[in-house]
Design a protein around this motif. Structure first.
Motif, short mmCIF file in Angstrom:
data_model
loop_
_atom_site.label_atom_id
_atom_site.label_comp_id
_atom_site.label_asym_id
_atom_site.label_seq_id
_atom_site.Cartn_x
_atom_site.Cartn_y
_atom_site.Cartn_z
N LEU A 312 -1.32 2.06 -8.83
CA LEU A 312 -2.14 0.82 -9.38
C LEU A 312 -3.24 1.33 -10.62
O LEU A 312 -3.97 0.50 -10.81
CB LEU A 312 -3.05 0.48 -8.17
CG LEU A 312 -2.31 -0.20 -7.04
CD1 LEU A 312 -3.18 -0.39 -5.85
CD2 LEU A 312 -1.74 -1.60 -7.61
N PRO A 332 3.68 -0.54 -8.85
CA PRO A 332 3.71 -0.39 -7.49
C PRO A 332 4.99 -0.50 -6.73
O PRO A 332 5.45 0.24 -5.72
CB PRO A 332 2.55 -1.26 -7.07
CG PRO A 332 1.97 -1.33 -8.33
CD PRO A 332 2.83 -1.36 -9.41
N ARG A 333 5.76 -1.64 -7.03
CA ARG A 333 6.80 -2.00 -6.24
C ARG A 333 7.96 -0.70 -6.43
O ARG A 333 8.47 -0.48 -5.51
CB ARG A 333 7.35 -3.29 -6.80
CG ARG A 333 8.84 -3.89 -6.61
CD ARG A 333 8.60 -4.77 -5.45
NE ARG A 333 9.07 -4.29 -4.31
CZ ARG A 333 8.56 -4.28 -2.99
NH1 ARG A 333 7.61 -5.34 -2.92
NH2 ARG A 333 9.15 -3.75 -2.03
N ILE A 336 7.02 2.09 -4.38
CA ILE A 336 7.16 1.83 -2.79
C ILE A 336 8.75 1.96 -2.58
O ILE A 336 9.11 2.86 -1.73
CB ILE A 336 6.89 0.30 -2.42
CG1 ILE A 336 5.22 0.27 -2.72
CG2 ILE A 336 7.33 0.05 -0.86
CD1 ILE A 336 4.72 -0.97 -2.46
N THR A 349 -9.08 -4.74 3.52
CA THR A 349 -8.89 -5.37 2.33
C THR A 349 -7.45 -4.67 1.42
O THR A 349 -7.03 -5.50 0.78
CB THR A 349 -9.84 -5.57 1.54
OG1 THR A 349 -10.14 -4.36 0.92
CG2 THR A 349 -11.03 -6.40 2.23
N GLU A 350 -7.29 -3.62 1.70
CA GLU A 350 -6.55 -2.93 0.97
C GLU A 350 -4.89 -2.92 1.81
O GLU A 350 -3.74 -3.00 1.39
CB GLU A 350 -6.68 -1.80 0.54
CG GLU A 350 -7.75 -1.86 -0.65
CD GLU A 350 -8.48 -0.52 -1.03
OE1 GLU A 350 -9.28 -0.51 -1.91
OE2 GLU A 350 -7.89 0.46 -0.47
N GLY A 351 -5.29 -2.76 3.32
CA GLY A 351 -4.01 -2.07 4.10
C GLY A 351 -3.61 -3.55 4.57
O GLY A 351 -2.34 -3.61 4.88
N ILE A 352 -4.24 -4.63 4.86
CA ILE A 352 -3.75 -5.66 5.11
C ILE A 352 -4.10 -6.99 4.72
O ILE A 352 -5.02 -7.00 3.97
CB ILE A 352 -4.03 -6.06 7.00
CG1 ILE A 352 -5.54 -5.82 6.96
CG2 ILE A 352 -3.36 -4.95 7.85
CD1 ILE A 352 -6.13 -6.53 8.26
N LEU A 364 5.01 -6.71 5.30
CA LEU A 364 4.37 -7.30 3.74
C LEU A 364 5.15 -6.44 2.80
O LEU A 364 4.84 -6.90 1.46
CB LEU A 364 2.80 -6.58 3.97
CG LEU A 364 2.00 -7.30 2.90
CD1 LEU A 364 1.88 -8.84 2.84
CD2 LEU A 364 0.34 -6.53 2.91
N LYS A 365 5.57 -5.19 3.00
CA LYS A 365 6.19 -4.64 1.98
C LYS A 365 7.61 -5.05 2.01
O LYS A 365 8.40 -4.51 0.97
CB LYS A 365 6.17 -3.13 2.11
CG LYS A 365 4.75 -2.55 1.59
CD LYS A 365 4.50 -0.99 1.63
CE LYS A 365 3.16 -0.74 1.15
NZ LYS A 365 2.98 0.60 1.14
N LYS B 231 -6.24 -7.41 -3.19
CA LYS B 231 -6.10 -6.07 -3.35
C LYS B 231 -5.10 -5.59 -2.26
O LYS B 231 -4.03 -4.82 -2.77
CB LYS B 231 -7.08 -5.54 -2.75
CG LYS B 231 -8.03 -5.20 -3.62
CD LYS B 231 -9.43 -4.52 -3.21
CE LYS B 231 -10.57 -5.40 -2.66
NZ LYS B 231 -11.43 -4.85 -2.07
N ALA B 232 -4.72 -5.98 -0.96
CA ALA B 232 -3.47 -5.92 -0.09
C ALA B 232 -2.24 -6.10 -0.83
O ALA B 232 -1.49 -5.32 -0.40
CB ALA B 232 -3.93 -6.60 1.26
N ALA B 233 -2.23 -7.40 -1.42
CA ALA B 233 -1.08 -7.81 -2.03
C ALA B 233 -0.49 -6.71 -3.03
O ALA B 233 0.53 -6.10 -3.21
CB ALA B 233 -1.08 -9.06 -2.63
N ARG B 234 -1.58 -6.17 -4.09
CA ARG B 234 -1.28 -5.17 -5.01
C ARG B 234 -0.74 -3.89 -4.38
O ARG B 234 0.33 -3.36 -4.81
CB ARG B 234 -2.66 -4.73 -5.66
CG ARG B 234 -2.69 -5.87 -6.66
CD ARG B 234 -3.72 -5.20 -7.79
NE ARG B 234 -3.97 -6.27 -8.73
CZ ARG B 234 -5.26 -7.25 -8.78
NH1 ARG B 234 -5.88 -6.87 -7.73
NH2 ARG B 234 -5.35 -8.12 -9.33
N TYR B 235 -1.40 -3.43 -3.26
CA TYR B 235 -0.94 -2.54 -2.74
C TYR B 235 0.52 -2.34 -1.86
O TYR B 235 1.41 -1.42 -1.94
CB TYR B 235 -1.82 -1.87 -1.48
CG TYR B 235 -2.84 -1.30 -2.17
CD1 TYR B 235 -2.90 0.22 -2.25
CD2 TYR B 235 -4.46 -1.56 -2.24
CE1 TYR B 235 -3.96 1.28 -2.67
CE2 TYR B 235 -5.51 -0.97 -2.80
CZ TYR B 235 -4.99 0.60 -2.95
OH TYR B 235 -6.14 1.39 -3.32
N ALA B 236 1.03 -3.81 -1.64
CA ALA B 236 2.38 -3.92 -1.21
C ALA B 236 2.97 -4.10 -2.26
O ALA B 236 4.38 -4.58 -2.00
CB ALA B 236 2.24 -5.36 -0.38
N GLY B 237 2.86 -4.08 -3.56
CA GLY B 237 3.81 -4.02 -4.52
C GLY B 237 4.05 -5.42 -5.14
O GLY B 237 4.82 -5.74 -6.00
#
Lengths: 514, 364
Positions: A312, A332-333, A336, A349-352, A364-365, B231-237
């Motif tokens: 990021l 990021p994709r 992962i 906010t970043e995890g979920i 989510l991933k 933000k969460a969407a970005r971390y999830a790629g």
């Protein structure tokens, strides 16, 4: 009326009950703090500690029960009533205006020092000096708050509260943002102050409870589960009383099974949002089956390192390699896809995605993978089945997997994130402050899972400020200071003092060894 | 027991919101000195008295559904598109231009081409704001509002200049409108003698498609995740920026299509004022419908009713039709306030406890 008393010699609450939607936050809680006493209030997240303190501060009205100061009953309808009665609170998150000076911050909050049109800074300075001298709290009245370290800001909060005329202190997790040295100083300071004014402090850290308090009250599910003298009980006893079962925070005890290097960061330079090099040539290696702890006071480049590992934040120079694949410059994709697992710093906010269901967050991933999608269409049944299984396996406590994930407690949100990341079978896992703000039960659960991962041969990078956590879990501990790795030492050779010195930026040859 | 009380609480809040909307409208009606109950009676019942009224409500419903669907897609994906009015006008221009440029094509080819041109025109206009947001982080509320002005000027210029009907110039009346479209570009009417056209079927079909797109496909999952917590969407790629641009393009396409359907189904030529504020009312429709197709369709019908009812009160009671804007405003205010109450679990729980204390019933 208690208001006019010079000192508060006793604060007593009796039968305080407070209901919230679906829960009884406080259920007939009674406690008493007397002269010269420091009461530690401990308990898991959601046990009712903060609610009780907010009632004492006049932020909430109790549904039932009474508060007594020096024996006479009081009612706080607003926080101003509580202040007037001499109760002062230091919040977990600092309530300071960063671009103002210490004196301005103090004057701003006090009706006496805040004239109709301008602040009475002279009087504020005098008051600050007087308080500083009396308690040995070194604070510069004219320093800007943004220039101060976290520990100094904590002191300013304390001074501010005292300047407002507090005769009884409530501290909500006062050490959560401090370095080990700062924590020790604060504990010593608070011990001295106890002689003058009683205090209540909330903490998750049993070491602090032992060091500072002479009485301890444990809340569990809104009730007083235990109340007694601190000296009579060991930390292990208190932990067991807190969670309702014996807690043994797991340690990294199994044999060194480390394999080859899986995750390698070399000479990484990354800019912060403000444009300077937050990472200035950092290098570290994590081997398969190893937990590498990264210690450091927050703000020394951890955030930027974590962002760079997630893809990021782009690296200015240097490389990140996972099992031989170069990751820097990838999206990021792709990172992962290369097998990187990630537990972000801000779980809410970043995890979920808070408004998404638990089930949706667990995919989510992978929502577009063949397992959860047939062509462009989502396979909702597969996602629900996956969620039901993970809910069971990871003991996620939620009414149903269709519940919005944002409505769960912090510990359960972290379990959702952990379940998602681990179920993907990562090669490496980056865990950023994974137990921050969690209670011991949740902490124990997360520590166990991280150690299991280690035994499965995953490379784990654990970024944390908790020295106990780092020393218990890690094989090796690296210390980050101003964007560089200052030293990497085997966990067996790490001591609190040695790590603390390194975190403060003291190089080992300059002295300050264990 | 408590569940009943909770339902009662929600029902009470919704009723209170409706009453508040009606009440605000009543105050304004009283201020202009007309009979309040009579005005509401005409607005809410008069349109249902005959086939004309009902079909005309549906004529208004079609563009409201289409614009509302586009708004729902963009709002759900985290972009606040206020530019539907401008996107609709560009859609009108593009559809009209294609229809007039290719008058000799057969209907099976020309009509789809014209509708597609409208959608593409709107999409193009939407993409400007979308790309500005994705690439440079330009606030989409500002850019879409500004683009509305540019679209309105472009629309006015073309209909008064290059695209004006030559007959208007000869007669000298100079009404800003294009030539009549070739018949091959007309959307057929459903019933003879009424203006209601097959655009209604297109709108309803698209409502179903939007539901599946947003809630049943990976694409929709990505868009909603990006909108709900970037933000969460970005971390999830998830590439949030592409989602924002895509949402803007799609919202523009829906507005542009609404314009094309208005031209081919109702007016059969581009006239100044065809967009008629649908681009703004569509936002209210989408919010009132909970940003979900299943809510947008009835909500579009309700606002269609308000529009026709207001027309009728103007004729029957000489209440200005602009009153409908006041009612729209009152509805928005009530929705927003009702939502804060409905989403506040503390207030709800307090009310439930009070009801339990009054009428009996356990704590659990």
């Amino acid at each position: 009326m208690a208001k006019n008393a010079d000192r508060i010699t006793e604060l007593r609450v009796e039968g305080i009950t407070k209901r919230f939607p679906g829960t009884l936050a406080c259920d007939a809680i009674s406690l008493r703090v007397g002269e010269g006493e420091a009461l530690a209030l401990v308990g898991e997240n959601g046990a009712g500690k903060t609610t009780l303190m907010n009632i004492l501060m006049g932020l909430y009205q109790p549904d039932e029960g009474k508060i007594f100061i020096n024996g006479s009953p009081v009612r706080f309808r607003t926080p101003n009533d509580a202040y007037a009665a001499g109760i002062g609170m230091v919040h977990q998150h600092f309530m300071l205006v960063p671009n103002m000076t210490v004196a301005e911050n103090v004057a701003l909050g006090s009706a006496e020092l805040r004239g109709r049109f301008r602040l009475n800074l002279g009087a504020a300075r005098a008051r600050i000096r007087q308080i500083s001298e009396r308690y040995g709290l070194a604070v510069l009245p004219d320093a800007y708050v943004w220039q101060l370290s976290v520990g100094e800001q904590q002191r300013v909060e304390l001074v501010k509260t005292l300047c407002f005329g507090a005769k009884f202190l409530i501290l909500d997790e006062p050490t959560s943002a401090l370095t080990p040295q700062e924590t020790d100083e604060l504990i010593a300071l608070l011990s001295r102050m106890t002689a003058d004014m009683p205090l209540i402090f909330i903490s998750h850290k049993l070491a602090e409870v032992k060091a500072l308090s002479n009485k301890v009250t444990i809340l569990r599910a809104g009730r007083v589960a235990f109340s007694g003298d601190t000296a009579d009980h060991s930390s292990a006893d208190l932990a067991a009383l807190m969670t309702g079962h014996e807690v043994k925070l797991p340690c990294n005890e199994c044999a060194d099974g480390c394999g080859e290097t899986l995750l390698a960061v070399r000479d990484l330079k990354v800019r912060s949002d403000r444009g300077h090099y937050a990472l200035d040539g950092a290098s570290l290696e994590v081997r398969a089956g190893e937990i590498l702890g990264l210690a450091g006071v927050s703000g020394n480049g951890q955030r930027e390192l974590a962002d760079a590992l997630a893809g990021l934040r782009s690296a200015e120079s240097g490389s990140i390699a996972l099992a031989g694949t170069e990751l820097s410059g990838l999206a990021p994709r792709q990172i992962i896809g290369a097998g990187m697992g990630y537990i972000p710093e801000d779980r809410q906010t970043e995890g979920i995605v808070p408004s998404f269901s638990v089930s949706e967050n667990l995919t989510l991933k992978d929502f577009a993978s063949p397992r959860f999608a047939a062509g462009p269409f989502l396979r909702l049944k597969a996602a629900d089945a996956n969620a039901a299984e993970l809910k069971k396996r990871y003991d996620i406590r939620c009414p149903s997997t269709a519940t919005p994930a944002g409505s769960l407690s912090g510990g359960n949100i972290q379990k959702v994130i952990l379940a998602r990341e681990l179920a993907r079978g990562p090669k490496a896992l980056v865990a950023v402050y994974p137990t921050r703000g969690l209670d011991m039960g949740a902490e124990e659960f997360i520590h166990k899972r991280l150690l299991e991962l280690r035994c499965e041969g995953v490379a784990v990078l654990l970024i944390s400020e908790e020295l106990d956590e780092l020393m218990n879990l890690s094989d090796r501990i690296a210390v980050i200071y101003k964007g560089r790795i200052l030293a990497t030492i085997p966990a067996q050779e790490a001591t609190r003092a040695r790590l603390g010195a390194l975190m403060a930026g003291l190089r080992e040859e300059e002295g300050a060894t264990a | 027991m408590n569940r009943t009380y909770r339902t009662l609480y929600s029902a009470a809040i919704i009723l209170a919101a409706a009453a508040a909307a009606v009440g605000i409208g009543a105050l304004v009606l009283m201020a202009i000195g007309v009979s309040v109950p009579e005005t509401y009676r005409v607005i809410l019942t008069e349109p249902f008295k005959d086939m004309y009224g009902i079909t005309e409500i549906l004529v208004r419903t079609v563009p409201l559904i289409l614009v509302g669907l586009g708004i729902a897609i963009s709002f759900r994906s985290g972009i606040l598109n206020i530019g539907a009015e401008g996107q609709m006008q560009i859609g009108i221009l593009a559809a009209t231009a294609v229809a007039l440029a290719l008058p000799n094509l057969p209907k099976w080819l020309l009509l789809p081409l014209v509708l597609l041109a409208g959608a593409l025109g709107g999409a193009l206009w939407g993409s400007i704001a979308g790309l500005l947001k994705a690439r440079l982080g330009v606030n989409e509320i500002l850019s879409t509002v500004m683009l509305n002005y540019i679209a309105a000027q472009l629309h006015g210029f073309l209909l008064r200049g290059p695209m004006i009907d030559p007959a208007e110039l000869q007669v000298g009346s100079g009404t800003p409108q294009s030539m009549r479209l070739p018949k091959a570009a007309w959307l057929d009417r459903i019933l003879t003698g009424y203006r209601l056209h097959w655009g209604l079927a297109i709108a309803l079909g698209l409502a179903v498609i939007v539901y599946f797109l947003m809630w049943r496909t990976t694409w929709g999952f990505r868009m909603r995740a990006a909108g709900a917590e970037a933000k969460a969407a970005r971390y999830a790629g998830i590439r949030v920026e592409s989602c924002l641009a895509a949402a803007m393009i799609l919202a523009g396409a829906f507005a542009g299509l609404a314009g094309a359907i208005e031209v081919t189904g109702v007016h059969r030529r581009a006239i100044e004022g065809v967009s008629a504020g649908y681009g703004f009312s569509g936002i209210v429709v989408a919010l009132f419908g909970g940003l979900h197709p299943a809510g947008i369709v009835p909500s579009a019908f309700f606002f269609g009713l308000l529009l026709i009812g207001a027309d009728m009160t103007q004729r029957a009671l000489s209440v200005p039709a602009n009153m409908v804007l006041v009612l729209q405003g009152a509805v928005i205010l009530s929705i927003v306030s009702a939502k804060t109450w409905l989403n506040d679990p503390y207030a709800r729980d307090k009310a439930v406890r009070k009801m339990a204390a009054l009428f009996g019933g356990g704590r659990k």
